[in-house]
Design an enzyme around this catalytic site. Structure first.
Site, PDB file in Angstrom:
ATOM      1  N   GLY A   1       0.668  -1.200  -0.014  1.00  0.00           N
ATOM      2  CA  GLY A   1       0.133   0.181  -0.037  1.00  0.00           C
ATOM      3  C   GLY A   1       0.735   1.283   0.203  1.00  0.00           C
ATOM      4  O   GLY A   1       0.439   2.240   0.563  1.00  0.00           O
TER       5      GLY A   1
ATOM      6  N   VAL B   1      -3.545  -7.628  -1.404  1.00  0.00           N
ATOM      7  CA  VAL B   1      -3.159  -8.194  -0.464  1.00  0.00           C
ATOM      8  C   VAL B   1      -4.084  -9.207   0.304  1.00  0.00           C
ATOM      9  O   VAL B   1      -4.123  -9.953   1.226  1.00  0.00           O
ATOM     10  CB  VAL B   1      -2.535  -7.315   0.685  1.00  0.00           C
ATOM     11  CG1 VAL B   1      -1.563  -6.286   0.320  1.00  0.00           C
ATOM     12  CG2 VAL B   1      -3.766  -6.356   1.259  1.00  0.00           C
TER      13      VAL B   1
ATOM     14  N   ASN C   1       1.178  -2.414   5.302  1.00  0.00           N
ATOM     15  CA  ASN C   1       0.670  -1.003   5.678  1.00  0.00           C
ATOM     16  C   ASN C   1      -0.717  -0.872   4.696  1.00  0.00           C
ATOM     17  O   ASN C   1      -1.347  -0.068   5.199  1.00  0.00           O
ATOM     18  CB  ASN C   1       1.649  -0.083   4.987  1.00  0.00           C
ATOM     19  CG  ASN C   1       1.085   1.357   4.853  1.00  0.00           C
ATOM     20  OD1 ASN C   1       0.824   1.980   5.894  1.00  0.00           O
ATOM     21  ND2 ASN C   1       0.418   1.746   3.587  1.00  0.00           N
TER      22      ASN C   1
ATOM     23  N   SER D   1      -3.467   1.022  14.573  1.00  0.00           N
ATOM     24  CA  SER D   1      -3.836   2.474  14.933  1.00  0.00           C
ATOM     25  C   SER D   1      -4.054   2.805  16.210  1.00  0.00           C
ATOM     26  O   SER D   1      -4.441   1.759  16.988  1.00  0.00           O
ATOM     27  CB  SER D   1      -5.248   2.331  14.183  1.00  0.00           C
ATOM     28  OG  SER D   1      -5.855   3.468  14.353  1.00  0.00           O
TER      29      SER D   1
ATOM     30  N   TYR E   1     -13.246  -0.981  11.024  1.00  0.00           N
ATOM     31  CA  TYR E   1     -11.675  -0.536  10.961  1.00  0.00           C
ATOM     32  C   TYR E   1     -11.130  -0.705  12.316  1.00  0.00           C
ATOM     33  O   TYR E   1     -10.081  -1.314  12.606  1.00  0.00           O
ATOM     34  CB  TYR E   1     -11.796   0.995  10.792  1.00  0.00           C
ATOM     35  CG  TYR E   1     -10.335   1.681  10.667  1.00  0.00           C
ATOM     36  CD1 TYR E   1      -9.684   1.665   9.452  1.00  0.00           C
ATOM     37  CD2 TYR E   1      -9.838   2.139  11.787  1.00  0.00           C
ATOM     38  CE1 TYR E   1      -8.647   2.011   9.634  1.00  0.00           C
ATOM     39  CE2 TYR E   1      -8.701   2.878  11.748  1.00  0.00           C
ATOM     40  CZ  TYR E   1      -7.807   2.803  10.494  1.00  0.00           C
ATOM     41  OH  TYR E   1      -6.509   3.399  10.747  1.00  0.00           O
TER      42      TYR E   1
ATOM     43  N   ALA F   1     -12.066  -3.115  14.571  1.00  0.00           N
ATOM     44  CA  ALA F   1     -11.805  -4.228  14.932  1.00  0.00           C
ATOM     45  C   ALA F   1     -10.541  -5.031  14.191  1.00  0.00           C
ATOM     46  O   ALA F   1      -9.854  -5.653  14.563  1.00  0.00           O
ATOM     47  CB  ALA F   1     -13.235  -5.034  14.479  1.00  0.00           C
TER      48      ALA F   1
ATOM     49  N   LYS G   1      -7.979  -3.218  13.183  1.00  0.00           N
ATOM     50  CA  LYS G   1      -6.652  -2.785  13.717  1.00  0.00           C
ATOM     51  C   LYS G   1      -6.259  -3.392  14.903  1.00  0.00           C
ATOM     52  O   LYS G   1      -5.180  -3.541  15.314  1.00  0.00           O
ATOM     53  CB  LYS G   1      -6.677  -1.344  13.809  1.00  0.00           C
ATOM     54  CG  LYS G   1      -6.591  -0.472  12.391  1.00  0.00           C
ATOM     55  CD  LYS G   1      -5.717  -0.729  11.700  1.00  0.00           C
ATOM     56  CE  LYS G   1      -5.426   0.048  10.608  1.00  0.00           C
ATOM     57  NZ  LYS G   1      -4.502  -0.523   9.679  1.00  0.00           N
TER      58      LYS G   1
END
Length: 258
Positions: free
Chosen positions: A14, A65, A91, A146, A160, A162, A164
């Protein structure tokens, strides 16, 4: 140890733009041969060209990915072209249309997309890159978590948060598995980095910046500097850690920010 004709090789997923691009640029300036891996191969090649224009080494490769065949092909391509895989920076991520849904109204495809790219992508890239590191008894894997993984993401970001949080726990277990093989596994947890992917309306940015003790948002290179340290020999005893890079902003308070 012979690391091939290009020295140590770092894959950054990424990395065509945003935080990943900053990480790739910093690592290249440290003397590593960088693989700009992204689903947008045209943008990836543009970033690789920018790196080469600075006199550093870089190639671009296409990868989804979330797809095991794509990841396997990417890893094989890198090894065949550069002769080594030493550092993996997981990433790749998405935001955009797949966030800002509350739980009841979230489409299943949005949940799946978020988990597949962030969490499954981290797993797949690790799964296929780690054997090359095991073979040489040296490696660095750095995952992107994060601050949301600790504080809980804001309303509409359950998928998001969950994903991270899952990456943070995956990092800790992978550190236990790969530590005896000479491979460290850590994660970085960025706070706010102003990129085109930042899903916050402009009118809220000043309010959020006031909550950052350092007084500014992070740059992509700030995150890249943390990654470069974790990839270095100086960090050889750091394993299973989650390094928060947030300027001292340890909580999230949005005051009505949607």
């Amino acid at each position: 140890m012979d690391y091939g004709p290009y020295g140590r090789v770092a894959i950054v997923t990424g990395s065509a733009k945003g935080i990943g691009k900053g990480e790739a640029m910093v690592l290249a300036r440290q003397g590593l041969a960088v693989v700009v891996a992204d689903i947008d191969v045209t943008a990836a090649e543009k970033t690789a060209e920018e790196i080469r224009a600075e006199g550093c080494q870089a190639i671009s490769v296409s990868v989804d990915v979330s797809n095991s065949n794509s990841v396997k092909e990417m890893v094989n391509t890198v090894y065949n072209e550069l002769g080594s895989i030493d550092i993996l920076v997981n990433n790749a991520g998405i935001v955009g249309r797949h966030v800002t849904y509350d739980i009841v109204n979230m489409p299943e495809e949005s949940w799946d997309a978020m988990i597949d790219v962030h969490l499954k992508g981290t797993f797949l890239c690790t799964k296929f890159a780690a054997p090359y590191m095991i073979k040489q008894n040296w490696g660095r894997i750095i995952n992107t978590s994060s601050l949301h993984a600790r504080t809980g993401a804001r309303h509409g970001f359950s998928s998001y948060g969950a994903a991270k949080a899952g990456i943070t726990q995956f990092t800790r277990v992978a550190a236990k598995e790969f530590g005896p093989e000479g491979i460290t596994v850590n994660s970085v947890a960025p706070g706010y980095v102003v990129t085109t992917a930042l899903p916050i309306k402009n009118e809220y940015l000043d309010f959020i910046k006031e909550q950052i003790p350092i007084g500014r948002f992070a740059t992509a290179e700030d995150i890249g500097n943390a990654v470069a340290f974790l990839a270095s020999n100086q960090a050889e005893y750091i394993n299973g850690a989650n390094i928060e890079v947030n300027g001292g902003r340890v909580e999230f308070y949005y005051k009505g920010c949607p």
